[in-house]
Structure formats: C-alpha cells, structure tokens
Enzyme design. Structure first.
Site, PDB file in Angstrom:
ATOM      1  N   LEU A 158       0.830  -1.208   0.000  1.00 42.14           N
ATOM      2  CA  LEU A 158       0.000   0.000   0.000  1.00 42.14           C
ATOM      3  C   LEU A 158       0.864   1.258   0.000  1.00 42.14           C
ATOM      4  O   LEU A 158       1.858   1.327   0.724  1.00 42.14           O
ATOM      5  CB  LEU A 158      -0.925   0.006   1.214  1.00 42.14           C
ATOM      6  CG  LEU A 158      -1.851  -1.199   1.349  1.00 42.14           C
ATOM      7  CD1 LEU A 158      -2.838  -0.987   2.496  1.00 42.14           C
ATOM      8  CD2 LEU A 158      -2.603  -1.489   0.060  1.00 42.14           C
ATOM      9  N   ASN A 209       4.368  -7.369   6.890  1.00 42.60           N
ATOM     10  CA  ASN A 209       5.189  -6.715   7.911  1.00 42.60           C
ATOM     11  C   ASN A 209       4.554  -5.454   8.481  1.00 42.60           C
ATOM     12  O   ASN A 209       5.251  -4.589   9.027  1.00 42.60           O
ATOM     13  CB  ASN A 209       6.561  -6.390   7.329  1.00 42.60           C
ATOM     14  CG  ASN A 209       6.469  -5.405   6.174  1.00 42.60           C
ATOM     15  OD1 ASN A 209       5.498  -5.450   5.415  1.00 42.60           O
ATOM     16  ND2 ASN A 209       7.432  -4.529   6.040  1.00 42.60           N
ATOM     17  N   GLU A 210       3.240  -5.339   8.367  1.00 42.27           N
ATOM     18  CA  GLU A 210       2.562  -4.119   8.808  1.00 42.27           C
ATOM     19  C   GLU A 210       2.933  -3.713  10.238  1.00 42.27           C
ATOM     20  O   GLU A 210       3.123  -2.532  10.532  1.00 42.27           O
ATOM     21  CB  GLU A 210       1.036  -4.284   8.708  1.00 42.27           C
ATOM     22  CG  GLU A 210       0.461  -4.114   7.305  1.00 42.27           C
ATOM     23  CD  GLU A 210       0.621  -5.369   6.436  1.00 42.27           C
ATOM     24  OE1 GLU A 210       1.261  -6.341   6.894  1.00 42.27           O
ATOM     25  OE2 GLU A 210       0.110  -5.374   5.308  1.00 42.27           O
ATOM     26  N   GLY A 270       1.112  -5.176   1.452  1.00 43.71           N
ATOM     27  CA  GLY A 270       0.118  -5.321   0.393  1.00 43.71           C
ATOM     28  C   GLY A 270       0.645  -6.068  -0.824  1.00 43.71           C
ATOM     29  O   GLY A 270      -0.128  -6.723  -1.528  1.00 43.71           O
TER      30      GLY A 270
END
Lengths: 294, 294, 294
Positions: A100, A169-170, A145
């Site tokens: 993202l 890995n957010e 994303g």
C-alpha cells in the site's frame, strides 16, 4: 459462475473499449495488449493466458491510481472469454510490489482515506475471488500489500534470490493488517505461522518463505516465466467449471466476511489511520525511507 | 486496548499493594520482586520484562491457590506500565507444571468444583488474552494443564532434554480436555495433529514436540534464560499497540467462545467430574501416582 | 454417547440377525464373521477389533448396494458391545476403492440420484462420526470417494507402493467434491493443501501423500495387517469414553454442518449431476475408462 461474494460494488465503469486490438490478418501473433500508466497487460489468445506486469517505479506501490488500473485490467480479463488465466509479475527490477502506498494514508482527508481503502478492498475481492487461474510470479521483494497480492493468487512462484523477501510486515510500521489480510494469510500458512508472523511483522527471504508454504516454489530468475507458464498449463488442464466452483467453495467464507463488513472495515481504517500517533509513525517511517535512499 | 473478551469476571481484588518495593538509591539493580507462596515474580524495569517462576513443589500442580496467585500476579504485571513482557519458567527441577491439581477434582463439593473450574478458566482467559508478550521457558515436563500454560503464550522454548515431555494427555486419565484447551491446541498445531494427539492423550518428548510446532525451539538447559531474553527482545522491538491489536485479532474468536459459554462450561465440568466412574478413574490414577513415588 | 450429529436418518432397519454366529464350544476361535455380497466382516471378540474387507471387483466402487451394505455392517458393529475398533481394507488387489460408482450418476432418474446421494451422505455421517476406532489400511489406489473413506477414519496406513495413489480428484472428471468432502479434507491436510489439491484434482502416489499428512504412515504390503493391528491396539489402550468424547469434540462442527444442510445438499447434487454438460463429461469419462480396459 459469478465471483463468490463479489457484488457490483465497483465504482468503475463495467465496460470499456479495448486499448489495443488484434490487427487483422496476423494469425501468427495472437497477442493482444493493452497498457495503462502503471500496468501492462498482454493476453495470448492461443493459450488463454494473460500477463499483467506492474510497471510503476520505483517500487510498484499500491496507490489509488494503481489499484484502479489493477481492478479495471482484471475485470477486463475476467469478462474476456479468451482469457482463462493471469500471471502477475513486476516490470521493475528487484521489487514485486512494496504494498500500500503510504502517501495515500498520510495527511489526507477522511474522504480520501475512504476512497483509498475501498479500492484496496476491491482489489482483493476481485483477485481472491477471480474465476481465472491466478499465478504470482514473484520476481522481487513483496512486503505487506505486495504479499497480499501474491497470497490472493492460486499459486506463488518466487525467484530463489535470498535478497528478495516476502511477508505481511505491517506491525513493523506500527499498523495492523486488516482481518481479511489475516484470513487470506491463515488460509495459506495456517494459524500459528500467521499469528507469529503478523505480530513480529516478519519478512522472510525467499528460501525461508518456501519452508512453510508462504510461496509454493522457487526458481532461478531466468526460469520464472517458463515455470509460470508450465504451472498455468497444469491448472488450465482442468475443466474451468469444476475448478471455479471448487475455488469458490474454498474461499467463499473469507470473501463473504469482508463483503458483510465492508463499510465497517472502511470506518475502522479511517479512525485508525487518522489517529495522531499513527500519522506520526507513518511520517517517521517515510523519513526513514527518504534517508535510506539518499 | 483491553484484553480481548476478558470482562471483569475476576473474583480477586483488582488492586493490591506491592509485596516488595525497589529500595531507594540502588539504580544499578532496577529489579522489583514480589513473592507469594507459590509463584516468584521478578520485574526488570530497565527491560520491561518480568520473570514468573513456579515454585510449588513437588510438581507445580495448578491448585486453586496456585491459580489464584497466578492470576493476581499476571494482572499486577498487566496493569504495571513498566512491564511489557513475561517469561514463565519453573523453579522446580525437571517439571514445568504437572497441570490441574487432581486433588481439587476428587471428593469435593459441587461449589468447590465450580470455584476451581472458574479459576482455571480465568487463568487461561488472562494468559491467552494478555496484552504483554508471553514466553514459555519450558524447563521440564509439561503435561495437560501445564501444556496449556505453554500453548497460551506467544512463544515456546523448551529444554532439549528428551526426558522432558509435553502434551495434552487428559484422555489417558479418562477425562476430556475442554473445548478451549482444544481450540488453543488447534491454533498452534492444526486440526489433524490436535485430533490425533487429544484422542491418544499423547505426551511428546521435546524433540518430537518441536517437529510439529508444539514448541518453537529447543535449547540446552543452560542457555534457556538467555534465549528467552533474546526472543523477548525480538518481540518487544515491535510497537506495543500494533502487536497487541494483531494478537487480539488472532485470538479473539477463541477467547470470545469461552466468555460466551463460561457458565455452561462450568456446569459441564461439574456434572462430568462428579460422575462416579470419573471419580473412580481419578482415584485409581492418584493411587498409581502414590505407588510410583514409593 | 451417541454418534455426534447423527440423527436417526437411516433408511435401513436398525436391527437384523447375525449372518453368522459363533459356533458353540469353540472358545479358541473367538472370531465371528458375517458376509454380504460386497463386504466381508470379521470380528475378533478377544481383541474387540473387526476387519471390514471390500470385495466388490473390479474396483470396489461405491455403488448404492455397496454403500447400503457398508452402513449396515458399520451399524451392526457400532451396536455390538464386543466391537471397539474397525480396520478397513480391500480384498481386491491394487485398489482400495475407486470411489463413487459413476454408473449411479449417469442416465438415472432424479429419485435414483436422491437415493444414491443420501446413501453417500449416510456412509460418511456414520464413518466420520463413529464411536469406534477406525483405521484405514489402504492397500491399493484410493481416488475420490475411496479417499474420503480413508480420510474419515482415525488413522491411515498405506502400502508404500508408489503405484498406489490417493486423493480427491473429482475436478478431473469435471465434477466438484461436496463441501463435506472438503471439510473432511481440510481437517486432515489443512486449508492450503486442500485448496490446491481439490482445484487440480490431484492424485498423490503414496510417498507424496505421506509428506503432507494425507496418510499417516507407509508400510510394505506384507506388514500392513500387522501394523494396522498395532495401531489399533495403541488407540484401544485409551478409555473408550474419553476418546469418544474427544473425537466428537473434534468432528462435531463438520458433521453438524451436513446434518443441517442435508436435504439442500441432495438437491444441489441432483441439479448439478443432471445437467447436460455434466452428464456428457461423465459419459466421456466412462468411455475413456472402457477404452483403457480394452
């Protein structure tokens, strides 16, 4: 068979002209191509296989524009009887997709956040629910994303380069993967690996990713295209109708869950992302990325 | 963020005085300790990591008193801003915890069974739903409820000694692990391994347990403390907020299920455990244990 | 303990005479046998273990007659206090069971399809929900419904011959495995393997099947019987009551789902199988099989 759980939620026109048409009288080149700004699509009518190449340098980030093009391109192929399968790859060296686009999530209006998140949802609903055979040819790193795009395909082949990594890995950015990222991840790697990986925000080098099934196989970069075509041929050998119903049976519960909670999920995203602390985290992260570059 | 699904169900006071306070003027020893009868807790404020050591010989069985202390200690740390993670280990050689105390389940009143079972539930709700990073340093055998304690943590390190075993072996005693033991187990090892292991009441030597992910890694006993601290540091490197929300997302469904069926589960336990046949099984088991000892 | 989720749905009489009785005065041969046309059953009363051998050449296909006998035999054993476990094997060389009999699904009346499908459901409800220990001794290939029989047991031992394969290959015939085949499969191999295998209609040679747990172990053909007995003894060492409740806890959700949607599932089957395109697929498949034979 309609894509499971995918109602007409789309804000884009459902029909459009071909960007390029097959020139008449050239039976030896059955390739049809259309290109937009950020994604190149080539459909080989003889095999029924399309190639979608992400070409949005520097890192194929999933901006609102990118997502819009992605959905339009995918729907175009979905509605094209000549197309039965799609291979996704990157036209940018070393990166599949960086996920993202953070700039869409920083310092924007509530309306913008809503529009952006709806586009992220739409991308996933269309890809995870696609009737076509979808193969990710992961020719570069694929965090967050970008990893979701790969996870949403039917099969994942990755270049065996250990410098390329993949994962959700957010958490490392101080943000939380939404529940449908998590559901998709659990469906691929199981609950335990998902729980640990999501909490640690783990990125796995390709060889590690293979070990627990985050990707299905590794190949040298020069064999990637050939391997993706071979895998596609194997999947296309099955009757479409039975394969599609089976795919829908496996994925319907998870797709339906987002469809049922879509507006709520958008509101959650907006209220989370517009928090001062989260905005601060994102700014710090972007500054770190800038420093890294220079 | 409150622990997911954990309502104020606790019968213990929610506040209490420190059992021990940091002596003034000793900045080089930032350790704070409090001890009760059965559990020793040390909090290292510099790292934000607490150590909870089970010291209830001979086998750290989960008696009503032990469970009560466990919950009070855990809540104390949960509410202490200086604490971000807890490592669980045993202060008794060769045994991590032998699980639920059979004497609490034999020849007692219905009221006692209810109180005991509520305490077992409470322990699990607090531990599985903890906002802190929880690491089990399994330095001994860990059957039944002892295994549940380990399964409820975020990460499990076990001493590589093949004489130490771990598993949900309730079936071997003629009793049945409750559904939330099962849910926790399935979330770690998957449905198939759980189904087979629960039916057979399997206890796995440490090297076997590692193979299918019942524990995450093995270390020599002398490296256990160091390894647990290293793992903790890795988990604490993530922003608490994102990690906690992610953990809650992964565990909420299973926690909510017990919260929704808590009283029913207590009634089930009472009616099961007070059956004559079950009481007889437990008596035979206790007699066997006594003979073994002498 | 009644079989979980299995209501009195059965169209067969719940009681019948023994086909064969133990001759009086022969205590050294405690074996009791009864045979029908397609299945041979031997119960060894001393061990409490029955052997069910499929003897319906050429390929032990699951015809309406076969399924009816299977359910009657299974219920007979289920109600026999002398029987605690069943081993399933084939009396036909090289094939365990070829799965659902295609001739029952081709060119028949709606009523026939309904009766056939109800029998398939009944077989699974009884086998997956059996209170007895069930061990599949897979001594030959086991596609589609044959694989389901094995998947529904508690434990699967397969002959290590790589020429014997096993899997849910329905998609290759242009048909779709019903949701409860899928649920059973997911419970054994997990979501990812199930998704890929069902879409590709994959048949796995025995050594491949072992790798991801579709079967639990491989043995040379001459050791199969001995191994199955040893596994059975291990499972029977547990108290029946605890083991049965545990099994029910693990399988109830999936069994209940079919019980709740049974008539709907029959209607789905009828409308799917009576489609012209599906009938055509089946005819082509049968013709291919005929050619293969000659």
């Amino acid at each position: 068979l309609s894509p499971p759980g995918v109602r007409p939620l789309c804000r884009w026109p459902l029909a459009w002209g071909r960007a390029a048409r097959q020139p008449p009288g050239l039976p030896l080149t059955p390739c049809r191509a259309f290109s937009n700004n950020k994604i190149l699509v080539e459909l080989d009518e003889s095999s029924g296989v399309a190639m979608m190449k992400f070409k949005s340098p520097p890192v194929n980030s999933l901006s609102l524009d990118f997502l819009t093009e992605f959905c339009i391109s995918l729907e175009k192929l979905e509605n094209d009887r000549a197309c039965r399968g799609v291979i996704f790859a990157s036209a940018v060296p070393k990166i599949f997709s960086s996920g993202l686009d953070i700039t869409e999530m920083y310092g924007k209006s509530m309306e913008h956040y809503a529009e952006f998140w709806r586009a992220v949802q739409e991308m996933w609903l269309r890809l995870y629910g696609s009737n076509m055979v979808t193969v990710a040819a992961v020719n570069g790193s694929s965090p967050a994303g970008g990893c979701l795009v790969a996870l949403s395909c039917d099969y994942r082949i990755m270049v065996e380069n250990p410098k390329f990594s993949i994962g959700l890995n957010e958490a490392q950015l101080g943000i939380v993967a939404p529940f449908w990222f998590k559901d998709t991840f659990v469906n691929v790697v199981g609950h335990r690996i998902a729980e640990r990986s999501l909490q640690l925000g783990s990125l796995y080098p390709a060889p590690e990713a293979l070990k627990f099934g985050l990707v299905d196989e590794l190949v040298p970069e020069e064999k990637l295209q050939e391997k993706a075509m071979a895998v596609m041929a194997q999947w296309l050998a099955l009757p479409d109708h039975a394969r599609q119903l089976t795919k829908s049976m496996m994925r319907k519960a998870v797709l339906d869950r987002l469809v049922a909670h879509r507006e709520e999920d958008i509101q959650n995203f907006i209220s989370f992302i517009s928090k001062e602390s989260i905005q601060k985290s994102l700014r710090m992260y972007m500054e770190m990325l800038k420093k890294k570059k220079s």
